[in-house]
Motif scaffolding. Structure first.
Motif, mmCIF file in Angstrom:
data_model
loop_
_atom_site.group_PDB
_atom_site.id
_atom_site.type_symbol
_atom_site.label_atom_id
_atom_site.label_comp_id
_atom_site.label_asym_id
_atom_site.label_seq_id
_atom_site.Cartn_x
_atom_site.Cartn_y
_atom_site.Cartn_z
ATOM 1 N N LYS A 147 0.830 -1.209 0.000
ATOM 2 C CA LYS A 147 0.000 0.000 0.000
ATOM 3 C C LYS A 147 0.861 1.254 0.000
ATOM 4 O O LYS A 147 0.535 2.242 -0.665
ATOM 5 C CB LYS A 147 -0.931 0.017 1.212
ATOM 6 N N LEU A 148 1.981 1.212 0.730
ATOM 7 C CA LEU A 148 2.837 2.395 0.810
ATOM 8 C C LEU A 148 3.410 2.743 -0.563
ATOM 9 O O LEU A 148 3.457 3.920 -0.946
ATOM 10 C CB LEU A 148 3.961 2.156 1.817
ATOM 11 N N VAL A 149 3.844 1.732 -1.314
ATOM 12 C CA VAL A 149 4.328 1.978 -2.677
ATOM 13 C C VAL A 149 3.211 2.582 -3.516
ATOM 14 O O VAL A 149 3.404 3.558 -4.242
ATOM 15 C CB VAL A 149 4.848 0.682 -3.329
ATOM 16 N N SER A 150 2.021 2.005 -3.415
ATOM 17 C CA SER A 150 0.872 2.496 -4.179
ATOM 18 C C SER A 150 0.553 3.946 -3.837
ATOM 19 O O SER A 150 0.293 4.762 -4.725
ATOM 20 C CB SER A 150 -0.341 1.602 -3.902
ATOM 21 N N ALA A 164 1.994 10.877 -8.261
ATOM 22 C CA ALA A 164 2.420 11.233 -9.620
ATOM 23 C C ALA A 164 1.493 10.602 -10.658
ATOM 24 O O ALA A 164 1.882 10.419 -11.815
ATOM 25 C CB ALA A 164 3.853 10.782 -9.855
ATOM 26 N N ASN A 165 0.270 10.264 -10.210
ATOM 27 C CA ASN A 165 -0.717 9.635 -11.097
ATOM 28 C C ASN A 165 -0.213 8.328 -11.694
ATOM 29 O O ASN A 165 -0.551 7.978 -12.834
ATOM 30 C CB ASN A 165 -1.147 10.597 -12.207
ATOM 31 N N LEU A 166 0.601 7.606 -10.925
ATOM 32 C CA LEU A 166 1.074 6.293 -11.324
ATOM 33 C C LEU A 166 0.401 5.232 -10.466
ATOM 34 O O LEU A 166 -0.149 5.527 -9.397
ATOM 35 C CB LEU A 166 2.594 6.181 -11.152
ATOM 36 N N THR A 167 0.433 3.986 -10.930
ATOM 37 C CA THR A 167 -0.088 2.864 -10.166
ATOM 38 C C THR A 167 0.997 1.792 -10.062
ATOM 39 O O THR A 167 2.067 1.906 -10.675
ATOM 40 C CB THR A 167 -1.336 2.260 -10.833
ATOM 41 N N ARG A 201 12.252 8.589 0.680
ATOM 42 C CA ARG A 201 11.049 9.078 1.355
ATOM 43 C C ARG A 201 10.864 8.277 2.643
ATOM 44 O O ARG A 201 10.724 7.060 2.600
ATOM 45 C CB ARG A 201 9.794 8.918 0.495
ATOM 46 N N ALA A 202 10.884 8.966 3.777
ATOM 47 C CA ALA A 202 10.608 8.284 5.041
ATOM 48 C C ALA A 202 9.131 7.885 5.086
ATOM 49 O O ALA A 202 8.283 8.479 4.392
ATOM 50 C CB ALA A 202 10.948 9.190 6.218
ATOM 51 N N TRP A 203 8.823 6.884 5.881
ATOM 52 C CA TRP A 203 7.430 6.391 5.952
ATOM 53 C C TRP A 203 6.425 7.512 6.230
ATOM 54 O O TRP A 203 5.396 7.622 5.531
ATOM 55 C CB TRP A 203 7.337 5.305 7.042
ATOM 56 N N PRO A 204 6.678 8.414 7.200
ATOM 57 C CA PRO A 204 5.687 9.470 7.463
ATOM 58 C C PRO A 204 5.515 10.459 6.316
ATOM 59 O O PRO A 204 4.474 11.124 6.227
ATOM 60 C CB PRO A 204 6.249 10.174 8.706
ATOM 61 N N GLU A 205 6.518 10.586 5.451
ATOM 62 C CA GLU A 205 6.371 11.468 4.295
ATOM 63 C C GLU A 205 5.367 10.903 3.299
ATOM 64 O O GLU A 205 4.693 11.654 2.590
ATOM 65 C CB GLU A 205 7.719 11.655 3.592
ATOM 66 N N ILE A 206 5.280 9.587 3.234
ATOM 67 C CA ILE A 206 4.357 8.940 2.296
ATOM 68 C C ILE A 206 2.972 8.782 2.916
ATOM 69 O O ILE A 206 1.951 9.048 2.269
ATOM 70 C CB ILE A 206 4.907 7.556 1.888
ATOM 71 N N ALA A 207 2.945 8.334 4.169
ATOM 72 C CA ALA A 207 1.662 8.065 4.838
ATOM 73 C C ALA A 207 1.727 8.587 6.265
ATOM 74 O O ALA A 207 1.907 7.817 7.216
ATOM 75 C CB ALA A 207 1.360 6.569 4.821
ATOM 76 N N PRO A 208 1.585 9.914 6.435
ATOM 77 C CA PRO A 208 1.663 10.476 7.786
ATOM 78 C C PRO A 208 0.588 9.902 8.704
ATOM 79 O O PRO A 208 -0.549 9.697 8.296
ATOM 80 C CB PRO A 208 1.463 11.976 7.557
ATOM 81 N N TYR A 209 0.990 9.603 9.922
ATOM 82 C CA TYR A 209 0.126 9.041 10.975
ATOM 83 C C TYR A 209 -0.314 7.612 10.682
ATOM 84 O O TYR A 209 -1.236 7.096 11.319
ATOM 85 C CB TYR A 209 -1.094 9.935 11.234
ATOM 86 N N ASP A 210 0.329 6.962 9.715
ATOM 87 C CA ASP A 210 0.067 5.546 9.486
ATOM 88 C C ASP A 210 0.430 4.763 10.745
ATOM 89 O O ASP A 210 1.214 5.232 11.577
ATOM 90 C CB ASP A 210 0.899 5.064 8.297
ATOM 91 N N ASN A 211 -0.133 3.560 10.874
ATOM 92 C CA ASN A 211 0.086 2.743 12.079
ATOM 93 C C ASN A 211 0.619 1.372 11.666
ATOM 94 O O ASN A 211 -0.094 0.370 11.727
ATOM 95 C CB ASN A 211 -1.231 2.611 12.844
ATOM 96 N N PRO A 212 1.899 1.310 11.247
ATOM 97 C CA PRO A 212 2.413 0.067 10.668
ATOM 98 C C PRO A 212 2.602 -1.089 11.648
ATOM 99 O O PRO A 212 2.684 -2.240 11.231
ATOM 100 C CB PRO A 212 3.777 0.481 10.087
ATOM 101 N N ALA A 213 2.695 -0.798 12.950
ATOM 102 C CA ALA A 213 2.936 -1.867 13.918
ATOM 103 C C ALA A 213 2.073 -1.663 15.162
ATOM 104 O O ALA A 213 1.980 -0.550 15.691
ATOM 105 C CB ALA A 213 4.409 -1.928 14.302
ATOM 106 N N LEU A 214 1.458 -2.761 15.611
ATOM 107 C CA LEU A 214 0.472 -2.719 16.684
ATOM 108 C C LEU A 214 0.737 -3.844 17.671
ATOM 109 O O LEU A 214 1.378 -4.838 17.348
ATOM 110 C CB LEU A 214 -0.937 -2.920 16.111
ATOM 111 N N ILE A 215 0.170 -3.714 18.870
ATOM 112 C CA ILE A 215 0.134 -4.806 19.839
ATOM 113 C C ILE A 215 -1.293 -5.353 19.867
ATOM 114 O O ILE A 215 -2.251 -4.585 19.979
ATOM 115 C CB ILE A 215 0.549 -4.350 21.246
ATOM 116 N N MET A 216 -1.406 -6.672 19.759
ATOM 117 C CA MET A 216 -2.715 -7.333 19.759
ATOM 118 C C MET A 216 -2.805 -8.303 20.927
ATOM 119 O O MET A 216 -1.823 -8.985 21.242
ATOM 120 C CB MET A 216 -2.921 -8.067 18.436
#
Length: 276
Positions: A88-91, A97-100, A146-161
């Protein structure tokens, strides 16, 4: 996705908790009846933090081959696996840039294999986490483009379950664990942002994790976390929506029944809100 492989053990009460990310494996396991509670933050991609993100081979940056997102067209770009937040981050980045994803050559690599492939020139870029990203940059064959927050700010890539058994039948223990965990998150955050007890925190990581090399802690960006422990429900829902739209998650789950803030709330009530 290692955490997905452990869901049956979590459901059976063989383990009480695990760390993982919001992947297709997670949502599909819940949809199939495996009871999982998302309870605490492990990594929130706060703007300004440099951890994770997209690495590009240094020679492609130095030569000017890659200057902007549109230049990624046709390149070999990796993520860990289909149906993962790294895909998803790549997407998300390409969309600016209107790319997929169809505009790049998709490659599936573990984070360790990505470093090897970047060093040998067998891939042009890829999504990473720490400490792999920091090592690749320090070794001179990659640039954190590009750091992760630059692409998806406030994303939550790791969680405790938590398992349902731990959350319900051992509720008081689960709450006390959350309080101790959040105390640790706050010490980590103080060390990361303010330098408070930094060497003490590093020593704890050296003792209890596989990261034994002291020098790495000055090279690798420290991922950011919510020091009050709460997860980002909007980010978790956005990942599920993206995966559902692309067929990785056939049946969406009701996240209001999965995300359980009672444990973070208990800890914050006991400890007070984090003081910035």
């Amino acid at each position: 996705d290692t955490s997905t492989q452990l869901f049956p053990a979590l459901a059976a009460g063989q383990i009480d908790l695990l760390a993982g990310g919001p992947t297709a494996g997670l949502y599909n396991a819940i949809a199939q009846g495996i009871p999982v509670r998302i309870v605490l933050d492990q990594w929130t991609a706060y703007p300004g933090n440099e951890a994770g993100g997209l690495l590009i081979r240094k020679d492609l940056i130095d030569s000017g081959r890659v200057r902007e997102v549109a230049d990624l067209r046709g390149l070999r770009i990796s993520y860990t696996t289909k149906g993962h937040t790294t895909q998803k981050l790549v997407s998300d980045l390409l969309a600016t840039a209107n790319l997929t994803l169809s505009d790049v050559q998709e490659v599936e690599l573990t984070y360790g294999d990505l470093n090897l492939a970047l060093g040998s020139g067998n891939v042009d870029g890829g999504i990473t986490i720490e400490p792999f990203g920091g090592r690749a940059v320090a070794d001179g064959y990659a640039v954190r483009w590009r750091a992760w927050p630059e692409i998806a700010p406030y994303d939550n890539p790791a969680l405790i379950m938590y398992s349902e058994t731990f959350a319900e039948q051992k509720n008081e223990v689960a709450k006390r664990y959350a309080r101790a965990y959040i105390r640790g998150l706050r010490e980590y955050t103080d060390a990361r942002l303010k330098g408070i007890n930094r060497e003490f925190v590093i020593a704890a990581f050296q003792k209890h994790t596989a990261l034994k090399d002291r020098a790495l802690y000055d090279i690798v960006p420290w991922p950011s976390s919510n020091p009050d422990g709460r997860v980002n429900a909007e980010a978790i829902a956005a990942v599920q929506d993206w995966l559902h739209e692309r067929g990785y998650v056939p049946t969406k789950v009701d996240l209001s029944k999965v995300i359980d803030n009672q444990f973070a709330d208990f800890a914050v009530a006991q400890l007070g809100p984090y003081q910035q």
